[in-house]
Design a protein around this motif. Structure first.
Motif, mmCIF file in Angstrom:
data_model
loop_
_atom_site.group_PDB
_atom_site.id
_atom_site.type_symbol
_atom_site.label_atom_id
_atom_site.label_comp_id
_atom_site.label_asym_id
_atom_site.label_seq_id
_atom_site.Cartn_x
_atom_site.Cartn_y
_atom_site.Cartn_z
ATOM 1 N N ARG A 259 39.206 26.783 -42.413
ATOM 2 C CA ARG A 259 39.494 25.523 -43.093
ATOM 3 C C ARG A 259 40.333 25.713 -44.352
ATOM 4 N N GLN A 260 40.259 26.899 -44.953
ATOM 5 C CA GLN A 260 41.077 27.133 -46.139
ATOM 6 C C GLN A 260 42.560 27.224 -45.800
ATOM 7 N N SER A 261 42.867 27.504 -44.540
ATOM 8 C CA SER A 261 44.265 27.593 -44.126
ATOM 9 C C SER A 261 44.773 26.275 -43.568
ATOM 10 N N PHE A 262 43.945 25.244 -43.573
ATOM 11 C CA PHE A 262 44.354 23.952 -43.023
ATOM 12 C C PHE A 262 45.501 23.370 -43.829
ATOM 13 N N MET A 263 46.512 22.893 -43.111
ATOM 14 C CA MET A 263 47.537 22.086 -43.748
ATOM 15 C C MET A 263 46.922 20.721 -44.074
ATOM 16 N N PHE A 264 47.552 19.993 -45.009
ATOM 17 C CA PHE A 264 47.040 18.667 -45.342
ATOM 18 C C PHE A 264 47.050 17.750 -44.124
ATOM 19 N N SER A 265 48.032 17.914 -43.246
ATOM 20 C CA SER A 265 48.056 17.092 -42.041
ATOM 21 C C SER A 265 46.851 17.393 -41.155
ATOM 22 N N MET B 240 45.231 12.187 -51.717
ATOM 23 C CA MET B 240 44.211 11.744 -50.773
ATOM 24 C C MET B 240 43.761 12.875 -49.860
ATOM 25 N N ALA B 241 44.715 13.647 -49.351
ATOM 26 C CA ALA B 241 44.348 14.749 -48.467
ATOM 27 C C ALA B 241 43.611 15.846 -49.232
ATOM 28 N N GLY B 242 44.004 16.102 -50.484
ATOM 29 C CA GLY B 242 43.291 17.088 -51.284
ATOM 30 C C GLY B 242 41.854 16.683 -51.550
ATOM 31 N N LYS B 243 41.655 15.416 -51.783
ATOM 32 C CA LYS B 243 40.292 14.906 -51.986
ATOM 33 C C LYS B 243 39.467 15.039 -50.709
ATOM 34 N N ALA B 244 40.082 14.742 -49.563
ATOM 35 C CA ALA B 244 39.379 14.860 -48.287
ATOM 36 C C ALA B 244 39.030 16.313 -47.986
ATOM 37 N N ARG B 245 39.919 17.236 -48.357
ATOM 38 C CA ARG B 245 39.617 18.647 -48.114
ATOM 39 C C ARG B 245 38.441 19.107 -48.968
ATOM 40 N N THR B 246 38.349 18.616 -50.192
ATOM 41 C CA THR B 246 37.206 18.949 -51.038
ATOM 42 C C THR B 246 35.911 18.417 -50.424
ATOM 43 N N LEU B 247 35.963 17.218 -49.891
ATOM 44 C CA LEU B 247 34.793 16.642 -49.235
ATOM 45 C C LEU B 247 34.441 17.414 -47.972
ATOM 46 N N LEU B 248 35.449 17.879 -47.254
ATOM 47 C CA LEU B 248 35.211 18.675 -46.053
ATOM 48 C C LEU B 248 34.506 19.975 -46.407
ATOM 49 N N GLU B 249 34.960 20.616 -47.465
ATOM 50 C CA GLU B 249 34.333 21.852 -47.916
ATOM 51 C C GLU B 249 32.882 21.610 -48.315
ATOM 52 N N ALA B 250 32.627 20.536 -49.033
ATOM 53 C CA ALA B 250 31.266 20.233 -49.462
ATOM 54 C C ALA B 250 30.365 19.970 -48.268
ATOM 55 N N THR B 251 30.880 19.292 -47.261
ATOM 56 C CA THR B 251 30.070 18.974 -46.079
ATOM 57 C C THR B 251 29.737 20.224 -45.291
ATOM 58 N N PHE B 252 30.709 21.084 -45.049
ATOM 59 C CA PHE B 252 30.452 22.293 -44.275
ATOM 60 C C PHE B 252 29.471 23.215 -44.991
ATOM 61 N N ASN B 253 29.485 23.199 -46.302
ATOM 62 C CA ASN B 253 28.619 24.098 -47.055
ATOM 63 C C ASN B 253 27.156 23.667 -47.050
ATOM 64 N N VAL B 254 26.844 22.462 -46.604
ATOM 65 C CA VAL B 254 25.430 22.078 -46.490
ATOM 66 C C VAL B 254 24.905 22.303 -45.084
ATOM 67 N N PHE B 255 25.789 22.661 -44.139
ATOM 68 C CA PHE B 255 25.332 22.987 -42.793
ATOM 69 C C PHE B 255 24.682 24.368 -42.790
ATOM 70 N N ASN B 256 23.605 24.512 -42.054
ATOM 71 C CA ASN B 256 23.068 25.841 -41.804
ATOM 72 C C ASN B 256 23.791 26.442 -40.598
ATOM 73 N N ALA B 257 23.367 27.635 -40.176
ATOM 74 C CA ALA B 257 24.057 28.315 -39.077
ATOM 75 C C ALA B 257 24.016 27.492 -37.796
ATOM 76 N N ILE B 258 22.892 26.865 -37.543
ATOM 77 C CA ILE B 258 22.789 26.029 -36.338
ATOM 78 C C ILE B 258 23.711 24.828 -36.451
ATOM 79 N N GLY B 259 23.776 24.249 -37.630
ATOM 80 C CA GLY B 259 24.645 23.102 -37.836
ATOM 81 C C GLY B 259 26.109 23.454 -37.633
ATOM 82 N N GLU B 260 26.537 24.621 -38.137
ATOM 83 C CA GLU B 260 27.915 25.036 -37.937
ATOM 84 C C GLU B 260 28.214 25.244 -36.458
#
Length: 1110
Positions: free
Chosen positions: A679-685, A633-653
């Motif tokens: 975010r790549q160093s985030f623990m699953f917690s 579950m946490a691995g799936k959420a991290r993939t979704l987190l990565e996908a979400t951040f990658n659609v932000f532009n500089a202002i969005g970040e």
């Protein structure tokens, strides 16, 4: 040594400094810390000695003799050279100056150094002098020096002015020399001031103290040789290595003689309840004769698992197959039979007239209904019948036969051949009865939960160990989650195979399967048990089950799905499940092949790698190795987190970081790194925690101009999604994910929660995979930005199996490894304190010592001696020594709440309170408020008879402390935080640390649960001369509305003048760990980026996604 007074070069040595840059930062307040590389001219160490007298003096104003003399006095201070390539790393609120690969010189000749706030000239700091002559862009201009030697009043005495006495001086030197931590010194201080401490008892030889270890009741540690894989290890290693293990039987014997643990263990049949929490609430315990009950006697007849019966209910008769015996808590704890229903053709669901089921069998064919178990009263049984399951040998006589199973898949009834079924535990487990001379002994059945995982031992050297731990499933869940109740079996040596290491442990478990007599705290008992489940992360779980890993074409250990169908909703994972008997047949087929290539071909075709380490035991490899929900579950959420951040532009970040920094976080969370950069160093917690907040962060700031134009155009062109709709759907997606994770890690499961979990799994799948049909989200990512991220993702496929794991083991938390992985931290912290020659032996010895002390402190009786009690058992009841044991994992309480707050502006003084409640001990109040600070809050330290404070305080005394007299003492003291321990009968103590502003949940007579914010922590001296501590609450009031995006309830916090309820209560009203989190409901009038909320807006959102991640 006297220094020469002749000046040839100006020196001003400074201590090693941590510098907080105050200008020329780019977005540093948002967590993207950086500082200019142009620190100082000639700042490289190699250039430091090249400065001439003239070049040095040119950087500072002309100094008089007195100023130069002051500078010379600083030469004895340690010097830290500032490197040209230094950079500032964000460490919470402090930026720390660190070196970029160059050696930091402890003693060098600097260009110009200054002591913090040591003044020269006209009362100006030295750094100010440098600032006047340095370029404006120098990032060290206006730098705040964090280490200073300020003016102080010296101590009198022979050790003055620095120390008050000999004891203080030597303690300071000792702490500095050995780098003693704060907690270690606090523990030492408590021992030294304890009334039982006697200096005459101090042993000066530490070797003598270490010898006392041999007196402890240490567990027996066994050793055996294991071969090493030469390609995995350095050339200096030998071909074999010693492995050290502690037998599960040794642990079990000590557990059964531990009074605290034994009083919180369950031995008996499976339990049917509306709220599933423990292993014995799950179907596997209910069905297995190894852990539950498999027979019952009623009306002089015996009914057991595997029997086929006819029973009546409401004037109708039914046929069934018995699975096991259970206790039905929903019906007065009555013993009942758990059965599967058998139906004839007339009662078949979804039966078409075109099939031949209505004519075949001559009325003797029945169908087995799967997944719809019933619980029947033995009194309602009419008779036995004989039924032949056609995947078993045919009996000589039978009344009916079954060749098909009826089951639900995607909401529709389907049929499959009886061959494709999971055998029930009674079919492959035979219980060994005790010998005649011991049949009078009570029987205890033990559920073993073995956890396997690798961890890196050293920080900079690859040297992994395989940790193997044991938990007893008979313990209550609240005790199983405690670190001290994870029992070490041993460490797989670096370079060794798990299969070679585990062999002696398997022999001990086989002994347990056969049964044995064991002495317990209640006398001799007949012990029988076995392996209940094996928990591991996703790859190692496949290894243990003997299945190829998830990258293989058939890499699921629960079903035979191919890799290209992992996320297909049409794949029938029930019909195509992996069945243990089928896997055994395939293993035999592979083994019988002579050609190696044919063996590899079949192994790839079936996705089978080996028989598995536990194949010698009575177990089902596919049911008893459930996938870990924590990683999936946490691995799936991290993939979704990565996908979400990658659609932000500089202002969005940038906007995300602003709102992430200031959003209301639970006070017991530790600080997390920058979620954009790190975010790549985030623990699953960390991933689970940020998921709880994502819907609210996006709700506060996200607009279409924060998303990349390319993504918006693709959404609009290919799916017709407008910009505003895209934002709303993105927020809704995260709300679904957050709610799903909350349900997945629920410690209690009801039928409603399970149904809601199933619904959300389907919604999540539709959003992430089926975007091309109805939704927008990751269809675009898969086709344009992130191809094949979620399609055929193993983590997403595991969703379909989580529901069955939840049914088998009561909850997903019971088989998750989140807390179990924290055990590694304990051993990794031990590594720097051992000799590192034989790491696994040193760690095992250390653990053995700790567990021996733990059992003695718990009241365990050492069988070597006749003494039935020991004073060690009283240590946890000592109010002075309790805190030493409560924050040690070996004796800790599993129920601890810590409020983590930044108190930089508060003093560190602590007031120890006296408890006036029998169930509350170890009270400490921290950071007493000054009169000025109290007045800033609009109140006074002195009670006013006309103030509502007086009324509420009087009522608190009268209603809860049996004191209705007028309050004589009008003075009150206010504090920022309080800590205390709550003692409960037959439960572990609860340690609470609460702070001003914390939100708590309280049991309320009319509403059930009420929520309040701690406004003040007050101490008052009562008429009887005793001090009492109170909370003053601001209450939350439900509005009966929900947030439109998150669907979380809305609350209003009441103004003090509008409060409908009393506000002052004694501290014993909070006797449990708070489990609540509120988010401010920001409106357009709020500035949520700097916490300046509109004071007129008192609306809050109850975070329904909040839970304890680990």
């Amino acid at each position: 040594m006297n220094r020469s007074k002749r000046i040839t070069r100006v020196y001003a040595s400074i201590p090693k400094l941590r510098v907080r840059a105050t200008n020329k930062q780019r977005d540093d307040e948002y967590g993207i810390s950086s500082i200019s590389n142009n620190v100082l001219a000639y700042s490289r160490p190699e250039n430091a000695n090249l400065l001439s007298e003239e070049s040095t003096v040119s950087h500072i104003p002309l100094l008089n003799d007195e100023q130069i003399q002051q500078i010379q006095l600083l030469n004895d201070v340690e010097v830290a050279s500032v490197n040209y390539n230094n950079e500032v790393l964000n460490d919470g609120d402090n930026e720390i100056l660190v070196n970029n690969g160059n050696d930091i010189l402890d003693n060098s000749e600097p260009i110009f150094n200054a002591m913090d706030e040591e003044f020269v000239g006209n009362g100006e700091p030295l750094l100010d002098i440098v600032e006047d002559s340095e370029p404006e862009e120098d990032p060290l201009i206006n730098a705040e020096i964090l280490e200073e030697s300020s003016n102080f009043k010296g101590f009198d005495g022979e050790y003055g002015p620095y120390f008050p006495n000999f004891t203080s001086a030597m303690l300071f030197i000792w702490i500095t020399k050995h780098m003693i931590s704060t907690s270690a010194y606090e523990d030492l201080a408590k021992i030294l001031i304890h009334p039982k401490y006697q200096k005459e008892d101090v042993t000066t030889n530490i070797r003598q103290i270490r010898k006392w270890r041999n007196r402890l009741p240490l567990a027996k540690v066994c050793q055996h040789d294991v071969p090493l894989h030469m390609q995995w290890i350095p050339s200096t290693y030998e071909s074999t290595r010693k492995a050290f293990t502690i037998s599960p039987l040794t642990h079990l014997e000590r557990i059964l003689n531990n009074p605290i643990l034994m009083s919180n263990m369950y031995f008996g049949p499976g339990v049917v309840t509306n709220e599933r929490r423990e292993f014995w609430h799950g179907e596997f315990w209910q069905d297995s004769p190894m852990f539950g009950e498999n027979e019952i006697r009623s009306n002089n007849k015996v009914y057991k698992a595997g029997d086929y019966l006819v029973y009546y209910k409401q004037l109708s008769t039914y046929m069934c197959r018995v699975r096991g015996v259970v206790v039905d808590e929903t019906d007065g704890n009555m013993l009942k039979l758990k059965v599967d229903q058998l139906v004839s053709h007339e009662n078949l669901p979804n039966c078409r007239s075109t099939d031949n089921r209505h004519i075949r069998g001559n009325g003797k064919e029945l169908w087995l209904v799967e997944g719809k178990a019933k619980f029947i009263n033995p009194q309602n049984i009419e008779r036995h019948i004989t039924v032949w399951l056609r995947d078993m040998p045919e009996p000589e006589e039978y009344d009916y036969y079954i060749q098909e199973i009826v089951y639900l898949f995607n909401g529709k009834w389907k049929y499959r051949n009886i061959i494709m079924r999971h055998h029930l535990p009674y079919e492959y487990i035979t219980i060994t009865q005790p010998p005649p001379s011991q049949r009078h002994l009570p029987i205890m059945k033990i559920f073993l939960d073995i956890y396997v995982d690798d961890f890196g031992t050293f920080r900079n050297v690859y040297h992994s160990l395989g940790g193997v731990y044991l938990q007893i499933g008979n313990m209550l869940q609240s005790h199983r989650k405690s670190l001290k109740n994870h029992f070490l079996i041993g460490f797989v040596p670096f370079g060794a195979n798990f299969e070679d290491f585990i062999k002696p442990i398997l022999q001990d478990i086989k002994r347990l399967e056969s049964g044995l007599v064991m002495k317990t705290i209640n006398g001799d008992v007949w012990i029988i048990g076995g392996l209940g489940c094996v928990t591991a992360d996703l790859p190692q779980g496949n290894d243990i089950a003997g299945i190829k890993r998830h990258g293989a074409n058939h890499g699921c250990r629960t079903c035979n799905v191919s890799h290209d169908q992992l996320t297909s909703l049409n794949y029938n994972y029930i019909e195509n499940a992996r069945f243990n008997q089928q896997t055994e047949e395939r293993l035999i087929e592979i083994k019988n092949q002579y050609a190696k290539t044919r063996k590899e071909q079949l192994s790839t075709e079936y996705g089978i790698s080996n028989p598995g380490s536990f194949n010698v035991l009575k177990w089902d490899r596919h049911i008893q190795t459930p996938q870990d929900a924590y990683h999936s579950m946490a691995g799936k959420a991290r993939t979704l987190l990565e996908a979400t951040f990658n659609v932000f532009n500089a202002i969005g970040e940038k906007e995300f970081l602003k709102h992430w920094k200031y959003i209301e976080k639970p006070t017991n969370w530790s600080r997390m790194p920058n979620p954009i950069q790190h975010r790549q160093s985030f623990m699953f917690s960390d991933v689970l925690r940020i998921t709880m907040l994502m819907p609210f962060i996006l709700r506060r700031f996200l607009k279409s101009h924060h998303i990349k134009t390319e993504a918006l155009n693709n959404w609009h062109e290919k799916l017709g999604i407008r910009q505003n709709s895209a934002v709303l759907k993105l927020c809704s997606c995260w709300a679904i994910e957050a709610k799903l994770l909350k349900l997945a890690f629920s410690v209690t499961i009801t039928n409603n929660i399970q149904q809601e979990f199933q619904r959300l799994l389907k919604e999540e799948h539709e959003i992430l995979i089926q975007a091309r049909q109805n939704y927008f989200f990751l269809h675009i990512f898969n086709k344009i930005l992130f191809p094949n991220i979620f399609t055929n993702l193993p983590n997403l496929h595991i969703n379909v199996h989580l529901l069955q794991h939840m049914c088998n083991f009561a909850t997903l938390v019971n088989t998750a490894v989140g807390i179990k992985e924290m055990v590694h931290r304990i051993f990794k912290a031990m590594v720097p304190h051992i000799n590192c020659k034989v790491v696994e032996l040193d760690l095992t010895r250390r653990y053995n010592t700790v567990q021996a002390l733990r059992h003695l402190i718990d009241g365990w009786i050492d069988p070597r001696f006749s003494i039935e009690t020991n004073a060690l058992n009283n240590l946890t009841k000592d109010p002075i020594l309790y805190s030493i044991l409560s924050d040690w994992y070996a004796t800790e309480s599993p129920f601890t709440f810590t409020s983590i707050q930044n108190n930089d502006n508060e003093s560190d003084d602590i007031t120890f309170g006296v408890s006036n409640f029998k169930n509350i001990i170890d009270i400490s109040l921290k950071d007493q408020w000054s009169a000025k600070k109290v007045e800033c809050k609009g109140i006074l330290k002195k009670l006013d008879d006309n103030h509502p404070f007086y009324r509420d305080l009087y009522r608190a005394y009268a209603d809860y402390l049996n004191s209705s007299a007028a309050i004589l003492n009008k003075n009150m003291e206010f504090y920022s935080s309080i800590s205390y321990t709550v003692i409960k009968d037959n439960q572990e103590p609860v340690r609470l640390k609460l702070h001003i502003g914390d939100i708590v949940d309280l049991n309320e007579e009319s509403e059930g649960v009420a929520y309040a914010k701690i406004e003040f922590i007050i101490q008052h001296k009562a008429n009887n001369g005793q001090y009492y501590t109170f909370f003053l609450f601001n209450w939350f009031q439900a509005t009966n509305y929900v947030d439109s995006i998150s669907r979380c309830p809305l609350y209003n916090i009441q103004k003090p003048e509008e409060s409908q309820w009393f506000r002052i209560f004694p501290i014993n009203f909070i006797d449990h760990v708070p489990q609540v989190h509120f988010i401010y409901d920001c409106k357009s009038t709020c500035n949520s980026c700097n916490t300046k909320h509109d004071e007129a807006n008192r609306s809050y959102i109850l975070n329904s996604f909040y839970y304890t991640a680990v």
